[in-house]
Structures are given as structure tokens and as C-alpha cells.
Design an enzyme around this catalytic site. Structure first.
Site, mmCIF file in Angstrom:
data_model
loop_
_atom_site.group_PDB
_atom_site.id
_atom_site.type_symbol
_atom_site.label_atom_id
_atom_site.label_comp_id
_atom_site.label_asym_id
_atom_site.label_seq_id
_atom_site.Cartn_x
_atom_site.Cartn_y
_atom_site.Cartn_z
ATOM 1 N N LEU A 208 21.166 79.092 -27.749
ATOM 2 C CA LEU A 208 20.025 78.511 -27.023
ATOM 3 C C LEU A 208 20.457 77.160 -26.469
ATOM 4 C CD1 LEU A 208 17.283 79.205 -29.721
ATOM 5 C CD2 LEU A 208 17.462 80.374 -27.522
ATOM 6 N N HIS A 209 20.325 76.985 -25.163
ATOM 7 C CA HIS A 209 20.682 75.676 -24.598
ATOM 8 C C HIS A 209 19.878 75.300 -23.362
ATOM 9 C CE1 HIS A 209 22.861 78.165 -21.752
ATOM 10 N NE2 HIS A 209 23.011 77.108 -20.984
ATOM 11 N N ARG A 210 19.025 76.200 -22.854
ATOM 12 C CA ARG A 210 18.262 75.871 -21.637
ATOM 13 C C ARG A 210 17.336 74.703 -21.897
ATOM 14 N NH1 ARG A 210 20.734 78.103 -17.611
ATOM 15 N NH2 ARG A 210 21.560 80.054 -18.374
ATOM 16 N N ASP A 284 19.479 82.438 -24.432
ATOM 17 C CA ASP A 284 18.904 82.115 -23.132
ATOM 18 C C ASP A 284 20.026 81.939 -22.102
ATOM 19 O OD1 ASP A 284 19.964 79.655 -23.841
ATOM 20 O OD2 ASP A 284 18.023 78.668 -24.085
#
Ligand code: UD1
Length: 367
Positions: A208-210, A284
Site C-alpha cells: 500500500l503506498h497510494r 494499490d
């Protein structure tokens, strides 16, 4: 297209760019009629976000590094433009190739277009229609500036035609990320995740990094609660992006229990190996939606939209809202539901780079 290019200048900067450059750099190195120059903007600079990928993917050492580092979007984009323009003026390349949808992509395309240098965009035509994503702005602007648009899927070509891009500029070459995957899958299957202590268990991979998921503390807490629930019964392994690591530190959050294993970002082959051995991916990332589809591994994408709809219609991808119960329920449904044989998506076959070079150097058309 006009005269065949003699000098092609590729611009990369962020982690997902490197997987797209590697196959093309290999193909171009075979050509005696082309000089291929690589510019690294330095958008990503941590060794495990950059050097490890360049080495692991066997990419030639970049000729230039603009060392722009992290900053606001405007500052980063402007710094890339200011530092890239003199290189273009000095080398006078026949074509500038840009990759994907990161800030380095749009910055380099703008510089080249303003200097009258032709621009090629690798991974053109993807649209999420979510204008709150910086990547969507980068995609639309880059495609508007590009003279040659290399698309990974037919839907991408349709998007471009609907926006009025002349058909002769669009080349359906296939998915170049899959070229890297096909090249390195045998290596990934031989090694990699075996050195992790969960390797003898069944597990899911999480990334997850958005900004939409990790920058808002309430959303991030919701996602962490979902992961905590899932990890109560199953093993999760979570390579943590630097942006996410900073947000977790700001929340003073620490994983509880052994089910959720946080690790540093991993090199490409090791990631491929982790994913190949997993029962589910929760992500994501754009690239992972494609890689899981190719491998037949179920993928849960925590986003309201995707610019890669083919991964849902033909692949193994399912979108899920950033809500605890929705994620838990979808994870329970998809866990271990590997598709055998994996889906076969048109021109996701390891030959996209070959097709791009045929267009660039031999004047081929790819409809
Ligand atoms: C960028 C891309 C995104 C892509 C992602 C893949 C844009 C707008 N976004 O997002 O599309 O999916 O890369 O990783 O181009 N940082 C480090 N070390 C690094 C790089 C970044 O610590 O080597 C930290 C910095 O605090 C930085 C933050 O991560 O401010 C965000 O980096 P940035 O390149 O701005 O965006 P990403 O979130 O990495």
C-alpha cells in the site's frame, strides 16, 4: 513516422519505471543503428527503490542522474525539467522515450515536446478517470504530448482514439512489464521467498503506498484494522514503501502478533518470488494488478477505480473499497483461488519490447 531515430534517450526515475525500461534497453542494445542513452531523474534514490532494481534487472548504468530527490509535485517536476533540458540541448536526441505515469514521465515529455523532439510513451492510454490521482494527470498530459503511443491493451487504444489521438500514432504493442516478468520468472521460482521465515506457511502479500490510502490517517487506520483482522488467522507479508513507512511512524503504529510481517521494500526478483508463492495479493499498485493477473493469483486492489480494467475483466483483479469489512470479506472469498491455467491476455507475452523496437527502428505498424 519520419526518419528512423539514431539516438534514443530513455528517461526513468521511479521504481516501476525500471521494469519497463529493462526489456527495451536489452532490445535496443542489439541494434547497431541506434544509440540508446539512459537518464535517471533521481525521483527515487534509496538503494532499495532504485539501484537494486537497476542491477537486478540488468539495466545498463544510466548515463546521467539528475539527482532531483523528493519534493512537492511542482518542485520535483520543475527540477527534472530544468536539469533535463540542457541534456536534450547537448545531445539532440531523435526521440525521447518516457515510461508509465510518474512525475519523471510528464516532466521529460514536456521538455522534449517544447524543444521539438519527438516523444514516445511506453504504457500509453491507461485511464482511471480519477482526476484526484497525480498519475492520471501525468498520463493524460504525457499522451497529449506524445508522437508515438505504445499501448499495453486494446482498451488503452480506445481511450486514446476517443480523446482524438490520430490512429497512426497508436501502436498496440502489449504489456512491457510482462516482458520483465517472463524473463525473470524462472529465476524467481528458484529462489527468493525461501529465505523468509514464513516461507513454509501459506501467506498473502500486501503493498500500500497510494496517497489516497496512506496519507489520510483515518483511511490508513481503517486499512490497518482490516490487515490486523486478516492477520489474526493468516500470514501477511507487507514490504513497506518509504511513503507508507513515514505515515506509519507518524501514527506511532506497530504491528501486533506474528501474522503481519512488515519488511523493507524487496528487489524485483524477490518480489516476484514472494507473489508467485502467495495465496492472495492485497495492493494499490498498478504493476501488481497486472503481474497477478498474468500469474493467475487473486488480487484485491484497494482503490475505487483502476486504469487497468482488463485485469478485472480478464484477469484475477477485484476492486475493493478502503473499508475494513469489505476488505476482510473479499480476502476471505479470494484466498487461495488461484486460476489454473492463468488468464491469457492478448499481447501480454514477453514480446512488447520487440514490437516497440520494430516500430521505432523498422517503421512497423502494430494495430
Ligand atoms: C511514485 C509515483 C507513483 C508510483 C510510486 C512507486 C508520482 C506522482 N508517483 O510515488 O505513481 O506508484 O512512485 O513507488 O510520480 N521516498 C524515499 N526514498 C525514495 C523515494 C521516495 O524515502 O527513494 C519517500 C520520500 O519521503 C518521498 C515519498 O517517499 O517524499 C514519496 O516519494 P515520491 O517519489 O514523491 O512518490 P511515491 O509515493 O514514491
Amino acid at each position: 513516422m519520419g526518419a528512423r531515430p539514431r539516438m534514443i534517450l530513455s528517461v526513468v526515475g521511479a521504481r516501476p519505471n525500471f521494469m519497463k525500461l529493462a526489456p527495451l534497453a536489452r532490445e535496443l542494445a542489439r541494434r547497431r543503428d541506434v544509440r540508446h542513452v539512459i537518464v535517471h531523474t533521481g525521483q527515487h534514490y534509496d538503494p532499495d527503490m532504485s539501484d537494486v532494481f537497476i542491477r537486478g534487472l540488468d539495466i545498463p548504468r544510466p548515463h546521467f542522474n539528475l539527482v532531483v530527490g523528493s519534493a512537492s509535485h511542482a518542485q520535483q517536476t520543475a527540477a527534472i525539467m530544468q536539469r533535463f533540458e540542457p541534456i536534450c540541448l547537448r545531445l539532440q536526441p531523435d526521440l525521447v522515450l518516457v515510461y508509465g505515469d510518474v512525475n519523471s514521465t510528464v516532466a521529460a515529455a514536456l521538455v522534449a515536446a517544447k524543444l521539438g523532439i519527438r516523444v514516445g510513451h511506453v504504457e500509453a492510454g491507461l485511464r482511471s478517470r480519477d482526476w484526484s490521482m497525480p498519475e492520471e494527470i501525468n498520463r493524460v498530459v504525457t499522451d497529449r504530448l506524445a508522437d508515438l503511443l505504445f499501448t499495453p491493451s486494446r482498451d488503452a487504444g480506445e481511450n486514446l482514439r476517443a480523446e482524438g489521438v490520430p490512429a497512426e500514432r497508436i501502436h498496440f504493442v502489449g504489456n512491457i512489464m510482462i516482458d520483465s516478468l517472463v524473463a525473470l520468472l524462472p529465476v524467481a521460482q528458484r529462489n527468493g521467498h525461501l529465505r523468509h521465515d514464513f516461507a513454509d506457511r501459506r501467506y498473502a502479500v500486501v503493498t500500500l503506498h497510494r496517497p489516497a490510502n496512506v496519507d489520510d490517517p483515518a483511511t490508513l487506520r481503517e486499512l490497518l484494522a482490516a490487515l490486523g483482522e486478516i492477520a489474526a488467522g493468516r500470514q501477511l507479508v507487507f514490504p513497506v514503501h518509504p511513503r507508507t513507512r513515514a505515515r506509519l511512524a507518524a501514527l506511532s503504529w506497530e504491528p501486533r502478533g506474528e501474522g503481519l510481517s512488515l519488511i523493507d521494500p524487496v528487489p524485483y526478483v524477490e518480489m516476484l518470488s514472494l507473489v508467485t508463492g502467495s495465496d492472495l495479493v492485497i495492493t494499490d499498485s498498478g504493476g501488481l494488478q497486472e503481474e497477478t493477473s498474468f500469474l493467475g493469483i487473486p488480487c484485491l486492489t484497494v482503490r475505487p477505480t483502476t486504469e487497468r480494467p482488463i485485469t478485472c475483466s480478464q484477469g484475477t483483479n477485484r476492486l475493493v473499497a478502503a473499508r475494513r469489512e469489505a476488505i476482510e470479506q473479499a480476502a476471505a472469498e479470494l484466498w487461495g483461488r488461484r486460476r489454473i491455467p492463468p488468464p491469457a491476455i492478448e499481447r501480454w507475452d514477453g514480446r512488447a519490447a520487440e514490437r516497440i523496437v520494430a516500430v521505432l527502428c523498422d517503421g512497423a505498424r502494430m494495430d
